[in-house]
Design an enzyme around this catalytic site. Structure first.
Site, PDB file in Angstrom:
ATOM      1  CE  LYS A  14       2.604  62.685  36.969  1.00  0.00           C
ATOM      2  NZ  LYS A  14       3.435  62.734  35.754  1.00  0.00           N
ATOM      3  NE  ARG A  89       2.290  68.951  35.410  1.00  0.00           N
ATOM      4  CZ  ARG A  89       1.527  67.900  35.116  1.00  0.00           C
ATOM      5  NH1 ARG A  89       0.532  67.560  35.895  1.00  0.00           N
ATOM      6  NH2 ARG A  89       1.782  67.170  34.052  1.00  0.00           N
ATOM      7  NE  ARG A 128       0.546  59.647  27.290  1.00  0.00           N
ATOM      8  CZ  ARG A 128       0.798  60.321  28.416  1.00  0.00           C
ATOM      9  NH1 ARG A 128       0.768  59.693  29.582  1.00  0.00           N
ATOM     10  NH2 ARG A 128       1.097  61.584  28.401  1.00  0.00           N
ATOM     11  NE  ARG A 134      -2.076  63.231  27.300  1.00  0.00           N
ATOM     12  CZ  ARG A 134      -1.580  63.321  28.524  1.00  0.00           C
ATOM     13  NH1 ARG A 134      -1.783  62.344  29.389  1.00  0.00           N
ATOM     14  NH2 ARG A 134      -0.873  64.364  28.883  1.00  0.00           N
ATOM     15  NE  ARG A 145       3.084  66.734  28.190  1.00  0.00           N
ATOM     16  CZ  ARG A 145       2.851  65.617  27.488  1.00  0.00           C
ATOM     17  NH1 ARG A 145       3.048  65.583  26.189  1.00  0.00           N
ATOM     18  NH2 ARG A 145       2.423  64.541  28.104  1.00  0.00           N
TER      19      ARG A 145
HETATM   20  P1  AMP Z   1      -0.898  65.340  32.685  1.00  0.00           P
HETATM   21  O1  AMP Z   1      -2.033  64.500  32.221  1.00  0.00           O
HETATM   22  O2  AMP Z   1      -0.704  65.320  34.161  1.00  0.00           O
HETATM   23  O3  AMP Z   1       0.370  65.067  31.934  1.00  0.00           O
HETATM   24  O4  AMP Z   1      -1.289  66.859  32.339  1.00  0.00           O
HETATM   25  C1  AMP Z   1      -1.539  67.268  31.010  1.00  0.00           C
HETATM   26  C2  AMP Z   1      -1.447  68.794  30.901  1.00  0.00           C
HETATM   27  O5  AMP Z   1      -2.432  69.401  31.756  1.00  0.00           O
HETATM   28  C3  AMP Z   1      -0.129  69.410  31.360  1.00  0.00           C
HETATM   29  O6  AMP Z   1       0.861  69.386  30.344  1.00  0.00           O
HETATM   30  C4  AMP Z   1      -0.575  70.824  31.700  1.00  0.00           C
HETATM   31  O7  AMP Z   1      -0.789  71.603  30.538  1.00  0.00           O
HETATM   32  C5  AMP Z   1      -1.919  70.578  32.348  1.00  0.00           C
HETATM   33  N1  AMP Z   1      -1.797  70.348  33.812  1.00  0.00           N
HETATM   34  C6  AMP Z   1      -2.064  69.198  34.490  1.00  0.00           C
HETATM   35  N2  AMP Z   1      -1.820  69.348  35.796  1.00  0.00           N
HETATM   36  C7  AMP Z   1      -1.380  70.627  35.956  1.00  0.00           C
HETATM   37  C8  AMP Z   1      -0.942  71.388  37.074  1.00  0.00           C
HETATM   38  N3  AMP Z   1      -0.896  70.854  38.313  1.00  0.00           N
HETATM   39  N4  AMP Z   1      -0.559  72.683  36.853  1.00  0.00           N
HETATM   40  C9  AMP Z   1      -0.599  73.221  35.627  1.00  0.00           C
HETATM   41  N5  AMP Z   1      -0.979  72.566  34.536  1.00  0.00           N
HETATM   42  C10 AMP Z   1      -1.372  71.267  34.681  1.00  0.00           C
END
Ligand code: AMP
Length: 188
Positions: A14, A89, A128, A134, A145
Protein backbone atom coordinates in the site's frame (compact mmCIF):
# COMPACT_ATOMS: atom_id res chain seq x y z
CA UNK A 1 -9.94 16.21 -6.75
CA UNK A 2 -9.67 12.54 -5.88
CA UNK A 3 -9.84 11.00 -2.42
CA UNK A 4 -8.70 7.40 -2.07
CA UNK A 5 -8.40 4.68 0.54
CA UNK A 6 -5.70 2.01 0.17
CA UNK A 7 -6.55 -1.06 2.17
CA UNK A 8 -4.81 -4.40 2.53
CA UNK A 9 -2.83 -6.56 4.93
CA UNK A 10 0.62 -5.54 6.22
CA UNK A 11 3.21 -6.04 3.49
CA UNK A 12 0.67 -5.71 0.67
CA UNK A 13 2.51 -2.74 -0.87
CA UNK A 14 0.00 0.00 0.00
CA UNK A 15 2.69 2.48 1.02
CA UNK A 16 4.84 1.92 -2.07
CA UNK A 17 1.84 2.34 -4.37
CA UNK A 18 0.50 5.34 -2.44
CA UNK A 19 3.80 7.15 -2.98
CA UNK A 20 3.65 6.47 -6.73
CA UNK A 21 0.09 7.81 -6.94
CA UNK A 22 1.09 10.83 -4.86
CA UNK A 23 3.84 11.68 -7.37
CA UNK A 24 1.70 10.99 -10.42
CA UNK A 25 -1.56 12.72 -9.42
CA UNK A 26 -0.25 15.29 -6.90
CA UNK A 27 -2.59 14.07 -4.19
CA UNK A 28 -1.15 13.61 -0.74
CA UNK A 29 -0.39 10.29 0.96
CA UNK A 30 -1.62 10.12 4.55
CA UNK A 31 -0.16 7.09 6.31
CA UNK A 32 -1.31 6.63 9.90
CA UNK A 33 1.58 4.16 10.36
CA UNK A 34 4.13 6.82 9.23
CA UNK A 35 2.54 9.49 11.44
CA UNK A 36 2.60 7.14 14.44
CA UNK A 37 6.21 6.02 13.78
CA UNK A 38 7.30 9.67 13.57
CA UNK A 39 5.58 10.35 16.91
CA UNK A 40 7.33 7.34 18.50
CA UNK A 41 10.71 8.53 17.15
CA UNK A 42 10.08 12.01 18.61
CA UNK A 43 8.98 10.61 21.95
CA UNK A 44 5.84 12.81 21.94
CA UNK A 45 2.79 12.02 24.09
CA UNK A 46 1.17 10.43 21.06
CA UNK A 47 4.27 8.31 20.47
CA UNK A 48 4.33 7.17 24.10
CA UNK A 49 0.69 6.14 23.84
CA UNK A 50 1.18 4.27 20.55
CA UNK A 51 4.51 2.47 20.96
CA UNK A 52 3.48 -0.62 22.89
CA UNK A 53 0.54 -1.38 20.62
CA UNK A 54 2.68 -0.95 17.53
CA UNK A 55 5.55 -3.13 18.73
CA UNK A 56 3.11 -5.93 19.56
CA UNK A 57 1.36 -5.58 16.19
CA UNK A 58 -1.88 -4.48 17.84
CA UNK A 59 -4.00 -1.60 16.66
CA UNK A 60 -3.60 1.76 18.35
CA UNK A 61 -6.96 2.74 19.94
CA UNK A 62 -9.59 4.03 17.50
CA UNK A 63 -10.03 7.36 19.30
CA UNK A 64 -6.32 8.14 18.83
CA UNK A 65 -6.09 7.45 15.08
CA UNK A 66 -9.50 8.98 14.36
CA UNK A 67 -8.28 12.19 16.01
CA UNK A 68 -5.14 12.16 13.86
CA UNK A 69 -7.12 11.80 10.62
CA UNK A 70 -9.76 14.36 11.59
CA UNK A 71 -7.03 16.97 11.94
CA UNK A 72 -4.83 15.86 9.06
CA UNK A 73 -7.38 16.00 6.27
CA UNK A 74 -8.15 19.64 7.07
CA UNK A 75 -4.59 20.68 6.20
CA UNK A 76 -4.24 22.80 3.04
CA UNK A 77 -2.06 20.19 1.28
CA UNK A 78 -5.13 17.90 1.10
CA UNK A 79 -7.02 20.27 -1.18
CA UNK A 80 -6.27 18.34 -4.37
CA UNK A 81 -7.13 15.08 -2.67
CA UNK A 82 -5.56 12.44 -0.47
CA UNK A 83 -4.73 8.77 -0.21
CA UNK A 84 -5.54 7.25 3.16
CA UNK A 85 -2.87 4.56 3.52
CA UNK A 86 -3.65 2.25 6.43
CA UNK A 87 -6.84 3.98 7.61
CA UNK A 88 -9.61 2.98 8.31
CA UNK A 89 -8.65 -0.37 9.83
CA UNK A 90 -11.77 -1.01 11.95
CA UNK A 91 -15.50 -0.54 11.40
CA UNK A 92 -15.52 2.16 14.06
CA UNK A 93 -12.82 4.06 12.12
CA UNK A 94 -14.80 3.64 8.87
CA UNK A 95 -17.95 5.08 10.44
CA UNK A 96 -16.02 7.93 12.02
CA UNK A 97 -14.42 8.69 8.66
CA UNK A 98 -17.85 8.97 7.04
CA UNK A 99 -18.81 11.57 9.63
CA UNK A 100 -15.56 13.52 9.30
CA UNK A 101 -15.89 13.60 5.51
CA UNK A 102 -19.52 14.61 5.45
CA UNK A 103 -18.82 17.41 7.95
CA UNK A 104 -16.17 18.69 5.50
CA UNK A 105 -18.37 18.11 2.43
CA UNK A 106 -15.94 15.49 1.13
CA UNK A 107 -16.30 11.99 -0.27
CA UNK A 108 -14.20 8.91 -1.05
CA UNK A 109 -13.97 8.03 -4.74
CA UNK A 110 -12.24 4.63 -4.74
CA UNK A 111 -11.21 2.11 -2.11
CA UNK A 112 -8.35 0.06 -3.55
CA UNK A 113 -7.87 -3.32 -1.89
CA UNK A 114 -4.49 -5.04 -2.43
CA UNK A 115 -4.87 -8.83 -2.38
CA UNK A 116 -1.73 -10.86 -1.57
CA UNK A 117 -1.53 -14.46 -0.28
CA UNK A 118 -0.47 -14.80 3.35
CA UNK A 119 2.76 -16.78 2.73
CA UNK A 120 3.93 -14.05 0.32
CA UNK A 121 3.15 -11.36 2.94
CA UNK A 122 5.22 -13.12 5.61
CA UNK A 123 8.11 -13.45 3.15
CA UNK A 124 7.96 -9.74 2.24
CA UNK A 125 7.70 -8.60 5.87
CA UNK A 126 10.63 -10.71 6.99
CA UNK A 127 12.64 -9.28 4.07
CA UNK A 128 11.67 -5.75 5.11
CA UNK A 129 12.77 -6.58 8.69
CA UNK A 130 16.29 -7.22 7.43
CA UNK A 131 16.40 -4.11 5.25
CA UNK A 132 14.60 -1.46 7.31
CA UNK A 133 14.72 -2.87 10.83
CA UNK A 134 11.16 -1.81 11.70
CA UNK A 135 10.47 -2.72 15.34
CA UNK A 136 7.23 -4.53 14.42
CA UNK A 137 8.69 -6.66 11.60
CA UNK A 138 9.44 -9.72 13.74
CA UNK A 139 7.63 -13.03 13.36
CA UNK A 140 5.36 -12.72 16.44
CA UNK A 141 4.26 -9.20 15.58
CA UNK A 142 3.81 -10.14 11.90
CA UNK A 143 1.55 -13.08 12.80
CA UNK A 144 -0.49 -10.85 15.09
CA UNK A 145 -0.83 -8.08 12.48
CA UNK A 146 -2.14 -10.60 9.95
CA UNK A 147 -4.65 -11.91 12.49
CA UNK A 148 -5.75 -8.37 13.38
CA UNK A 149 -6.17 -7.60 9.66
CA UNK A 150 -8.40 -10.64 9.13
CA UNK A 151 -10.51 -9.96 12.21
CA UNK A 152 -10.80 -6.18 12.28
CA UNK A 153 -10.00 -4.82 8.82
CA UNK A 154 -11.57 -7.39 6.47
CA UNK A 155 -15.08 -6.32 7.59
CA UNK A 156 -14.19 -2.78 6.45
CA UNK A 157 -13.70 -4.05 2.88
CA UNK A 158 -17.24 -5.48 3.03
CA UNK A 159 -18.52 -2.08 4.14
CA UNK A 160 -17.06 -0.38 1.05
CA UNK A 161 -18.16 -3.19 -1.24
CA UNK A 162 -21.73 -2.35 -0.25
CA UNK A 163 -21.21 1.25 -1.38
CA UNK A 164 -19.74 0.13 -4.75
CA UNK A 165 -16.42 1.83 -4.00
CA UNK A 166 -14.28 -1.26 -3.56
CA UNK A 167 -11.74 -2.00 -6.33
CA UNK A 168 -9.88 -5.23 -5.62
CA UNK A 169 -6.53 -5.63 -7.30
CA UNK A 170 -3.94 -8.40 -7.42
CA UNK A 171 -1.07 -7.20 -5.22
CA UNK A 172 1.46 -9.75 -6.47
CA UNK A 173 4.11 -9.17 -9.14
CA UNK A 174 6.48 -6.27 -9.69
CA UNK A 175 5.93 -2.74 -8.37
CA UNK A 176 5.39 -1.62 -11.99
CA UNK A 177 2.81 -4.33 -12.68
CA UNK A 178 0.87 -3.49 -9.53
CA UNK A 179 1.10 0.22 -10.36
CA UNK A 180 -0.47 -0.31 -13.76
CA UNK A 181 -3.35 -2.18 -12.12
CA UNK A 182 -3.83 0.76 -9.76
CA UNK A 183 -3.81 3.19 -12.71
CA UNK A 184 -6.39 1.05 -14.48
CA UNK A 185 -8.88 1.22 -11.61
CA UNK A 186 -8.32 4.94 -11.01
CA UNK A 187 -8.67 5.74 -14.70
CA UNK A 188 -5.22 7.43 -14.72
P1 AMP B 1 1.46 0.36 9.06
O1 AMP B 1 2.69 1.14 8.79
O2 AMP B 1 0.26 0.86 8.32
O3 AMP B 1 1.66 -1.12 8.88
O4 AMP B 1 1.11 0.57 10.61
C1 AMP B 1 2.02 0.19 11.62
C2 AMP B 1 1.30 0.08 12.97
O5 AMP B 1 0.73 1.35 13.32
C3 AMP B 1 0.11 -0.88 13.00
O6 AMP B 1 0.50 -2.22 13.23
C4 AMP B 1 -0.69 -0.30 14.17
O7 AMP B 1 -0.10 -0.63 15.41
C5 AMP B 1 -0.52 1.18 13.96
N1 AMP B 1 -1.57 1.74 13.07
C6 AMP B 1 -1.40 2.27 11.82
N2 AMP B 1 -2.58 2.65 11.31
C7 AMP B 1 -3.52 2.35 12.24
C8 AMP B 1 -4.93 2.48 12.29
N3 AMP B 1 -5.63 3.00 11.26
N4 AMP B 1 -5.57 2.06 13.43
C9 AMP B 1 -4.89 1.54 14.46
N5 AMP B 1 -3.57 1.37 14.47
C10 AMP B 1 -2.87 1.77 13.37
Amino acid sequence: MMNLIFIGPPGAGKGTQAKLVEDRLSIIQISTGDILRAAVAKGSDLGKKAKEYMDAGDLVPDSVVIGIIAERIKEPDCEKGFILDGFPRTMEQARALDEILSAEGLDIHHVVEFVVPEDELVKRLLGRAEQEGRADDNIDSIKNRLKVFNEKTMPVTGYYKDTNKLRKIDGTGTVAEISSRVQAVLGH
